[in-house]
Design a protein around this motif. Structure first.
Motif, PDB file in Angstrom:
ATOM      1  N   SER A   1      -3.670  16.739 -25.559  1.00 22.74           N
ATOM      2  CA  SER A   1      -3.549  16.440 -26.994  1.00 22.74           C
ATOM      3  C   SER A   1      -3.034  15.031 -27.201  1.00 22.74           C
ATOM      4  CB  SER A   1      -2.534  17.369 -27.657  1.00 22.74           C
ATOM      5  OG  SER A   1      -2.819  18.687 -27.380  1.00 22.74           O
TER       6      SER A   1
ATOM      7  N   ALA B   1      -7.103  22.326 -18.648  1.00 23.56           N
ATOM      8  CA  ALA B   1      -6.332  22.717 -19.843  1.00 23.56           C
ATOM      9  C   ALA B   1      -4.989  23.297 -19.404  1.00 23.56           C
ATOM     10  CB  ALA B   1      -7.113  23.717 -20.687  1.00 23.56           C
TER      11      ALA B   1
ATOM     12  N   GLY C   1      -4.559  29.474 -20.331  1.00 24.64           N
ATOM     13  CA  GLY C   1      -3.657  29.764 -21.454  1.00 24.64           C
ATOM     14  C   GLY C   1      -4.440  29.849 -22.749  1.00 24.64           C
TER      15      GLY C   1
ATOM     16  N   LYS D   1      -0.517  17.438 -14.912  1.00 24.76           N
ATOM     17  CA  LYS D   1      -1.931  17.067 -15.098  1.00 24.76           C
ATOM     18  C   LYS D   1      -2.415  16.136 -13.980  1.00 24.76           C
ATOM     19  CE  LYS D   1      -2.567  17.799 -20.055  1.00 24.76           C
ATOM     20  NZ  LYS D   1      -3.374  19.015 -20.062  1.00 24.76           N
TER      21      LYS D   1
ATOM     22  N   MET E   1      -5.643  27.646 -24.856  1.00 25.02           N
ATOM     23  CA  MET E   1      -6.820  26.799 -25.031  1.00 25.02           C
ATOM     24  C   MET E   1      -7.844  27.008 -23.921  1.00 25.02           C
ATOM     25  SD  MET E   1      -6.513  25.313 -27.872  1.00 25.02           S
ATOM     26  CE  MET E   1      -7.780  24.065 -27.882  1.00 25.02           C
ATOM     27  N   GLY E   2      -7.368  27.038 -22.671  1.00 25.31           N
ATOM     28  CA  GLY E   2      -8.307  27.153 -21.550  1.00 25.31           C
ATOM     29  C   GLY E   2      -9.169  28.396 -21.668  1.00 25.31           C
TER      30      GLY E   2
ATOM     31  N   VAL F   1      -9.659  24.924 -15.753  1.00 27.07           N
ATOM     32  CA  VAL F   1      -8.379  25.097 -15.045  1.00 27.07           C
ATOM     33  C   VAL F   1      -7.275  25.223 -16.081  1.00 27.07           C
ATOM     34  CG1 VAL F   1      -6.787  24.125 -13.353  1.00 27.07           C
ATOM     35  CG2 VAL F   1      -9.237  23.702 -13.149  1.00 27.07           C
ATOM     36  N   GLY F   2      -6.535  26.344 -16.007  1.00 29.84           N
ATOM     37  CA  GLY F   2      -5.530  26.673 -17.028  1.00 29.84           C
ATOM     38  C   GLY F   2      -6.157  27.708 -17.941  1.00 29.84           C
TER      39      GLY F   2
ATOM     40  N   VAL G   1       0.072  25.871 -34.075  1.00 31.66           N
ATOM     41  CA  VAL G   1      -0.141  24.916 -32.975  1.00 31.66           C
ATOM     42  C   VAL G   1       0.908  25.135 -31.883  1.00 31.66           C
ATOM     43  CG1 VAL G   1       0.006  22.442 -32.400  1.00 31.66           C
ATOM     44  CG2 VAL G   1      -1.211  23.175 -34.453  1.00 31.66           C
TER      45      VAL G   1
ATOM     46  N   ASN H   1      -7.594  24.106 -32.150  1.00 28.36           N
ATOM     47  CA  ASN H   1      -7.194  25.514 -32.053  1.00 28.36           C
ATOM     48  C   ASN H   1      -7.478  26.271 -33.353  1.00 28.36           C
ATOM     49  OD1 ASN H   1      -6.021  27.785 -31.050  1.00 28.36           O
ATOM     50  ND2 ASN H   1      -3.931  26.980 -30.994  1.00 28.36           N
TER      51      ASN H   1
ATOM     52  N   VAL I   1      -3.107  18.208 -10.917  1.00 31.33           N
ATOM     53  CA  VAL I   1      -4.337  19.003 -11.039  1.00 31.33           C
ATOM     54  C   VAL I   1      -5.557  18.078 -10.914  1.00 31.33           C
ATOM     55  CG1 VAL I   1      -5.710  20.415 -12.639  1.00 31.33           C
ATOM     56  CG2 VAL I   1      -3.280  20.887 -12.343  1.00 31.33           C
TER      57      VAL I   1
ATOM     58  N   ASP J   1      -6.175  29.783 -12.809  1.00 30.13           N
ATOM     59  CA  ASP J   1      -4.781  29.535 -13.210  1.00 30.13           C
ATOM     60  C   ASP J   1      -3.936  29.623 -11.949  1.00 30.13           C
ATOM     61  OD1 ASP J   1      -2.174  29.558 -14.674  1.00 30.13           O
ATOM     62  OD2 ASP J   1      -3.475  29.732 -16.410  1.00 30.13           O
ATOM     63  N   GLN J   2      -2.603  29.637 -12.136  1.00 31.58           N
ATOM     64  CA  GLN J   2      -1.731  29.548 -10.957  1.00 31.58           C
ATOM     65  C   GLN J   2      -1.690  30.826 -10.135  1.00 31.58           C
ATOM     66  OE1 GLN J   2       1.854  26.889 -11.912  1.00 31.58           O
ATOM     67  NE2 GLN J   2       1.436  27.924 -13.834  1.00 31.58           N
TER      68      GLN J   2
ATOM     69  N   PHE K   1     -10.227  19.665 -27.759  1.00 30.10           N
ATOM     70  CA  PHE K   1     -10.649  20.755 -28.649  1.00 30.10           C
ATOM     71  C   PHE K   1      -9.548  21.036 -29.667  1.00 30.10           C
ATOM     72  CE2 PHE K   1     -14.326  22.768 -26.492  1.00 30.10           C
ATOM     73  CZ  PHE K   1     -14.297  22.093 -25.294  1.00 30.10           C
TER      74      PHE K   1
HETATM   75  N1  LIG Z   1      -2.265  24.819 -28.251  1.00 27.43           N
HETATM   76  C1  LIG Z   1      -2.999  24.001 -29.005  1.00 27.43           C
HETATM   77  O1  LIG Z   1      -3.102  24.152 -30.227  1.00 27.43           O
HETATM   78  C2  LIG Z   1      -3.754  22.879 -28.339  1.00 27.43           C
HETATM   79  C3  LIG Z   1      -4.787  22.246 -29.022  1.00 27.43           C
HETATM   80  C4  LIG Z   1      -5.507  21.220 -28.396  1.00 27.43           C
HETATM   81  C5  LIG Z   1      -5.174  20.843 -27.101  1.00 27.43           C
HETATM   82  N2  LIG Z   1      -4.154  21.466 -26.460  1.00 27.43           N
HETATM   83  C6  LIG Z   1      -3.859  21.038 -25.081  1.00 27.43           C
HETATM   84  O2  LIG Z   1      -4.444  21.986 -24.194  1.00 27.43           O
HETATM   85  C7  LIG Z   1      -3.669  22.059 -22.987  1.00 27.43           C
HETATM   86  C8  LIG Z   1      -3.264  23.497 -22.740  1.00 27.43           C
HETATM   87  O3  LIG Z   1      -2.505  23.925 -23.852  1.00 27.43           O
HETATM   88  P1  LIG Z   1      -2.275  25.488 -24.142  1.00 27.43           P
HETATM   89  O4  LIG Z   1      -1.752  25.578 -25.524  1.00 27.43           O
HETATM   90  O5  LIG Z   1      -3.487  26.281 -23.728  1.00 27.43           O
HETATM   91  O6  LIG Z   1      -1.105  25.784 -23.093  1.00 27.43           O
HETATM   92  P2  LIG Z   1      -0.668  27.174 -22.446  1.00 27.43           P
HETATM   93  O7  LIG Z   1       0.744  27.011 -22.042  1.00 27.43           O
HETATM   94  O8  LIG Z   1      -1.068  28.311 -23.314  1.00 27.43           O
HETATM   95  O9  LIG Z   1      -1.598  27.248 -21.122  1.00 27.43           O
HETATM   96  C9  LIG Z   1      -1.457  26.388 -20.021  1.00 27.43           C
HETATM   97  C10 LIG Z   1      -1.905  27.150 -18.799  1.00 27.43           C
HETATM   98  O10 LIG Z   1      -1.997  26.235 -17.708  1.00 27.43           O
HETATM   99  C11 LIG Z   1      -1.619  26.928 -16.557  1.00 27.43           C
HETATM  100  N3  LIG Z   1      -1.261  26.004 -15.487  1.00 27.43           N
HETATM  101  C12 LIG Z   1      -0.169  25.198 -15.391  1.00 27.43           C
HETATM  102  N4  LIG Z   1      -0.212  24.493 -14.237  1.00 27.43           N
HETATM  103  C13 LIG Z   1      -1.358  24.876 -13.597  1.00 27.43           C
HETATM  104  C14 LIG Z   1      -1.952  24.519 -12.359  1.00 27.43           C
HETATM  105  N5  LIG Z   1      -1.371  23.631 -11.549  1.00 27.43           N
HETATM  106  N6  LIG Z   1      -3.123  25.096 -12.019  1.00 27.43           N
HETATM  107  C15 LIG Z   1      -3.705  26.011 -12.843  1.00 27.43           C
HETATM  108  N7  LIG Z   1      -3.180  26.383 -14.030  1.00 27.43           N
HETATM  109  C16 LIG Z   1      -2.028  25.821 -14.399  1.00 27.43           C
HETATM  110  C17 LIG Z   1      -0.414  27.769 -17.018  1.00 27.43           C
HETATM  111  O11 LIG Z   1      -0.105  28.802 -16.115  1.00 27.43           O
HETATM  112  C18 LIG Z   1      -0.920  28.248 -18.376  1.00 27.43           C
HETATM  113  O12 LIG Z   1      -1.594  29.479 -18.279  1.00 27.43           O
HETATM  114  C19 LIG Z   1      -2.498  21.087 -23.182  1.00 27.43           C
HETATM  115  O13 LIG Z   1      -2.829  19.860 -22.609  1.00 27.43           O
HETATM  116  C20 LIG Z   1      -2.390  20.989 -24.700  1.00 27.43           C
HETATM  117  O14 LIG Z   1      -1.806  19.783 -25.123  1.00 27.43           O
HETATM  118  C21 LIG Z   1      -3.441  22.482 -27.031  1.00 27.43           C
END
Ligand SMILES: NC(=O)c1ccc[n+]([C@@H]2O[C@H](COP(=O)([O-])OP(=O)(O)OC[C@H]3O[C@@H](n4cnc5c(N)ncnc54)[C@H](O)[C@@H]3O)[C@@H](O)[C@H]2O)c1
Length: 320
Positions: free
Chosen positions: A151, A121, A12, A129, A14-15, A9-10, A272, A175, A132, A33-34, A173
Motif C-alpha cells: 500500500s 501480499a 491474508g 517483503k 488481500m492475498g 504469497v500471503g 481498512v 479492499n 519474500v 503462506d507461512q 488492489f
Molecule cells: N488490508 C487492506 O485493506 C489492503 C489494501 C490494499 C493493499 N494492502 C496490502 O496488502 C498486503 C497484505 O495485507 P493484508 O491486509 O492482506 O494483511 P494480512 O495480515 O491479512 O495478511 C498477510 C499474510 O501474509 C502472510 N505472511 C507473512 N510473511 C509471510 C511469508 N514470509 N511468506 C508467506 N506468507 C507470509 C501472513 O501469515 C498473513 O497471512 C500488505 O502489503 C498491505 O499493505 C492491504
C-alpha cells in the motif's frame, strides 16, 4: 509472455481475495503462506467470498422486482421472468466448486519455477517483503513477473537486490477486490516498460464480481494515488474525533450526507484496519516530511491498544 499459471504469497485478507479473482478468471493459482493453517484460513476466506457473492447475486432479481413494485408498478409474470433472466447469477454452486478447485494450497516454493506471474501480499513490512522478494527471485523463472500489493512501500527499494528488478512492479488492489475494480500499476525505477505494458494488458482483461478490473498507471510516489488522497482524510477524521469536534457517528454521517461519501472516513478506517491506516499515514509523514501528514495520536493509541477495526472486532466502532 502469456500468463497461464499464477501464485499468490500471503493468504491474508488481500492475498486470498486476489487469489479468488485469478481463479474466478480461470487461472490455476498456488496460494502460499507461512504454514498450512494460515493457507487453510485463506482458502476458507475465499469460499466465504464466493458464498457471499452467490447469495448476493441470487437475491438481486427479487430485490429489483420488489424495488419496482414499491414504486406502484404492477409487473406481469413475463416481466418478472425477464428481470430474473437479465440479472441471472453468473455463479452457481458448481462454478464455486470449480473456482475453488483451481486454488492449490502450498507452504514452500517448490512449484514456483512453473509460475508465470506472482503477487506478493505479505505483511506491510519492508524486511518481510524484501525477504519474500528474494525467495521469489531465487525460485521463479527469470522472466516471471513478480508484483507486490504494497500500500505504501517503495517497489524500487523492495526489489533493490533481486536478480530481475525489470520484472518487478506494484499492483495495488483495493479492499475488497472482488467488488472494487481499481488496480494501481506502479513501476519502480528499474521496472521495464514491457512489464508495465503486460500488467496493464493483463489486468484490463480480468473481471471481478462486478465487471472488468480497471488498471491505472501511477508514478512511484509515497501513497501512490488513492492513499495519498484518502489516508490523510481518514487521519484528519481521527484527529477531529480526538479534538472532540464531533462524535464518531456524526463525523461519518457528515461526510456521507454532506460530501457524498459512500462510507464515513472512520467506518472506512475500521474496514481498512487501524494499523494499516496508521502505517500509511506514518510513511507519508516520514517520506514527505510535511506536517500535513502528521499521524493522529488517537490512531497510534488505538494501534497500541490493539483496537484494529473490523478484523479484530473493535475500532472506532464495536463489531462484537
Ligand atoms: N488490508 C487492506 O485493506 C489492503 C489494501 C490494499 C493493499 N494492502 C496490502 O496488502 C498486503 C497484505 O495485507 P493484508 O491486509 O492482506 O494483511 P494480512 O495480515 O491479512 O495478511 C498477510 C499474510 O501474509 C502472510 N505472511 C507473512 N510473511 C509471510 C511469508 N514470509 N511468506 C508467506 N506468507 C507470509 C501472513 O501469515 C498473513 O497471512 C500488505 O502489503 C498491505 O499493505 C492491504
Amino acid at each position: 509472455m502469456e500468463i497461464k499459471k499464477i501464485a499468490v504469497v500471503g493468504s491474508g485478507s488481500m492475498g486470498s481475495a486476489i487469489a479468488e479473482i485469478f481463479a474466478f478468471n480461470g487461472f490455476e493459482v498456488l496460494l502460499k503462506d507461512q504454514n498450512i493453517d494460515l493457507v487453510n484460513s485463506g482458502i476458507k476466506r475465499i469460499k466465504k467470498i464466493l458464498q457471499g457473492q452467490l447469495l448476493f447475486q441470487e437475491g438481486r432479481s427479487s430485490k429489483e422486482i420488489a424495488r419496482i413494485e414499491t414504486l406502484g408498478v404492477v409487473l406481469s409474470e413475463e416481466q418478472k421472468e425477464a428481470i430474473r433472466t437479465k440479472l441471472k447469477s453468473h455463479l452457481t454452486e458448481r462454478k464455486v466448486e470449480e473456482i475453488m478447485g483451481r486454488i492449490k494450497p502450498v507452504v514452500d516454493y517448490s512449484q514456483f519455477e512453473n509460475v508465470d506471474y506472482v503477487v506478493e501480499a505479505v505483511f506491510e513490512n519492508m524486511d518481510v517483503k524484501k525477504a519474500v522478494m528474494k525467495d521469489l527471485s531465487d525460485h521463479c523463472r527469470e522472466n516471471a513477473i513478480i508484483s507486490t500489493n504494497t500500500s505504501s512501500l517503495s517497489i524500487t527499494k523492495i526489489s533493490s537486490f533481486i536478480s530481475n528488478p525489470e520484472r518487478s512492479i506494484v499492483t495495488h488492489f483495493f479492499n475488497p477486490p472482488y467488488t472494487l475494480p481499481l488496480v494501481e500499476i506502479v513501476p519502480g525505477m528499474r521496472t521495464a516498460d514491457a512489464t508495465v505494458r503486460e500488467m496493464m494488458e493483463f489486468y484490463s482483461k480480468l473481471k471481478n464480481h462486478r465487471g472488468f478490473m480497471k488498471p491505472i498507471k501511477v508514478k512511484e510516489v509515497p501513497g501512490f494515488l488513492v492513499n495519498r488522497i484518502l489516508v490523510p482524510v481518514l487521519n484528519e477524521a481521527a484527529i477531529m474525533l480526538d479534538e472532540g469536534v464531533a462524535e464518531a457517528g456524526d463525523i461519518d454521517t457528515a461526510m456521507k450526507l454532506g460530501a457524498g461519501f459512500p462510507m464515513g472516513p472512520l467506518e472506512l478506517a475500521d474496514m481498512v484496519g487501524i494499523d494499516v491506516t496508521f502505517d500509511v499515514i506514518r510513511i507519508l509523514y516520514e517520506e514527505y516530511a510535511d506536517q500535513k501528514y502528521r499521524p493522529s495520536l488517537l490512531l497510534k493509541r488505538m494501534v497500541d491498544s490493539n483496537k484494529l477495526g473490523i478484523k479484530n472486532g473493535e475500532g472506532f466502532y464495536s463489531y462484537h
